[in-house]
Design an enzyme around this catalytic site. Structure first.
Site, PDB file in Angstrom:
ATOM      1  N   GLU A 191      32.803  43.179  38.713  1.00  0.00           N
ATOM      2  CA  GLU A 191      32.038  42.827  37.597  1.00  0.00           C
ATOM      3  C   GLU A 191      30.895  43.528  37.192  1.00  0.00           C
ATOM      4  OE1 GLU A 191      33.318  38.137  36.976  1.00  0.00           O
ATOM      5  OE2 GLU A 191      31.620  38.368  37.613  1.00  0.00           O
ATOM      6  N   HIS A 246      50.120  48.735  58.829  1.00  0.00           N
ATOM      7  CA  HIS A 246      51.559  48.916  58.764  1.00  0.00           C
ATOM      8  C   HIS A 246      52.069  48.621  57.427  1.00  0.00           C
ATOM      9  CE1 HIS A 246      51.758  48.670  63.228  1.00  0.00           C
ATOM     10  NE2 HIS A 246      50.633  48.114  62.935  1.00  0.00           N
ATOM     11  N   LYS A 249      37.059  34.860  27.927  1.00  0.00           N
ATOM     12  CA  LYS A 249      36.878  33.453  27.491  1.00  0.00           C
ATOM     13  C   LYS A 249      36.937  32.930  26.263  1.00  0.00           C
ATOM     14  CE  LYS A 249      33.598  33.046  31.653  1.00  0.00           C
ATOM     15  NZ  LYS A 249      31.960  32.824  32.017  1.00  0.00           N
TER      16      LYS A 249
END
Length: 465
Positions: free
Chosen positions: A292, A321, A435
């Site tokens: 951010e 792995h 938003k």
């Protein structure tokens, strides 16, 4: 109590000739003037009180008030449920996991307090958690800097109604605490109107920089963690980072390595390869901080630059792995930052078994911590041979003092990189745009235009298989 130790940065594998694809000291020296300018600007703003997050560890009265109230809450409640998301949640999770370590069994009444951080809207997860709780022994800590966060306020409204129904109108508010802005937002309005206890987040302290504000301190103190030690570690690191010399300022060197490898060597993905299981949630906290703060479309002057270094989480040894193949032989666009822990609260030893089997007998007598350290060093050198620059953060343990150092090393390094990239590390316009569309989709007053635009775009979808 174990001795306090400094965090260190081992950057040998980031430099040529040890690392063919690494930095040269000439490149580093050439960038020093740019760093010094950024560093002096940050120090000047700090001294003038304009960098609020750097003042948090010095606020003794806040620390004492949080400690006092947390102790009172501990007398009445066994469990704290934190309602929050992003920076309002990640810090509390990071502190709990790092300092207390894994806690697998249901806690008997004599064991420490517990917290649950509810950073989701998954209805099954929330309903199952709430069903498992004895509400009489729970306090709900509602955390939102803006006081309007959709996810947090939806959780709050549901839990408010649940508590009122189960505990009664006269008693339920004593089970609520709010941590929010001092003057604005719906949460502040509700706290003031209904007389619900609240803690303030300083103006200018964004969520991702708020871990040593009441956002992170109250849950930590409720768990019995020393928030004074957290603050002391942070203060110590801030003082170390007051130096201009790259070789004595670990945040400065971390910032310069990351910036130069990204901008000069096109390593725009930062893999955080963590070998301390207790720090998994700290990595999650760091990912938000880094992403951010640095992912910005525009420079400070308004020029489109699409800046950023993408943080990628990996855990050792398990991701040796799973992801290691990609890092060794995949695209040459990555740098790796290892995290390693020197001291463990307890250790295990492999017993002397199967001495007749050559592929196993070398393990007998070795401590698990010894094997883990060997795994890390081997992975470092495999990456070195593959031409992947890497460096390592080394911390003694994951106690509160060390954790305070780690939080502030990473925060200050992030701000340094923001300055070097010429972006604002404190805002998040990309998040705000999402938003606005969310408000429009959900029908919030004032967001009708975004709602209409989103509805139109959704109707135009064609490519769904």
């Amino acid at each position: 109590m174990p001795p306090h130790r400094d965090i260190h940065l081992d950057c040998n594998e980031a430099f040529a000739p040890q690392q063919a694809a690494g930095l040269t000291e000439i490149e580093l020296e050439a960038a020093v003037p740019a760093f010094v300018q950024v560093h002096r600007a940050l120090q000047a703003m700090h001294e003038m009180g304009q960098v609020q997050f750097m003042h948090l560890p010095f606020l003794e009265e806040v620390l004492r008030s949080v400690e006092r109230r947390a102790e009172e809450l501990r007398q009445s409640f066994d469990t704290m449920v934190v309602l929050g998301i992003g920076g309002s949640a990640l810090g509390a999770k990071a502190i709990e996991e790092a300092v207390l370590g894994p806690r697998f069994q249901k806690l008997p009444s004599t064991d420490p307090k517990r917290i649950f951080v509810l950073d989701t809207l998954d209805p099954l997860y929330i309903s199952r958690l709430l069903e498992s709780l004895e509400l009489e022994r729970c306090v709900f800590n509602v955390v939102s800097k803006s006081g309007n966060t959709v996810e947090t306020m939806a959780q709050f409204m549901y839990c408010y109604d649940l508590l009122k129904q189960r505990l009664g109108a006269e008693r339920f508010r004593r089970h609520l605490v709010m941590t929010t802005d001092a003057a604005q937002g719906a949460l502040r309005q509700i706290a003031d109107q209904e007389g619900i206890e609240s803690f303030e987040i300083l103006p200018g302290v964004g969520g991702r920089f708020s871990v040593l504000s009441p956002v992170g301190l109250l849950p930590a103190a409720f768990l019995g963690i020393s928030i004074q030690e957290l603050a002391e570690g942070a203060v110590h690191l801030i003082k170390r980072c007051a130096r201009e010399d790259l070789w004595t300022n670990p945040a400065a060197m971390l910032a310069m390595l990351s910036y130069l490898l990204a901008e000069k060597h096109d390593k725009r993905n930062l893999v955080v390869f963590n070998y301390s299981e207790s720090c998994n949630s700290v990595v999650e906290w760091f990912r938000q901080l880094w992403a951010e703060s640095l992912g910005k479309r525009q420079s400070l002057s308004g020029q489109e630059i699409f800046a950023g270094i993408t943080p990628i989480r990996a855990g050792g040894p398990r991701d040796q792995h799973s992801q290691m193949q990609l890092y060794v032989e995949g695209p040459r666009d990555k740098m790796v930052m290892f995290w390693s822990q020197e001291r463990y609260e307890s250790d295990l030893k492999v017993p002397q078994l199967y001495s007749e089997i050559e592929s196993l007998n070398y393990l007998g007598g070795k401590k698990f911590s010894e094997i883990l350290a060997a795994e890390l060093v081997s992975t470092e050198h495999a990456l070195r041979e593959a031409g992947v620059p890497n460096f390592r953060l080394i911390f003694y343990d994951t106690g509160p003092y060390t954790l305070g150092q780690l939080f502030y090393l990473l925060e200050i390094a992030t701000v340094y990189v923001g300055g070097l990239l010429n972006v604002n590390p404190y805002n998040q316009p990309g998040v705000e745009l999402g938003k606005k569309y969310l408000y429009g989709k959900l029908g919030r007053f004032g967001a009708e235009e975004f709602g209409a635009t989103l509805a139109r775009k959704l109707k135009e979808k064609r490519y769904v298989v």
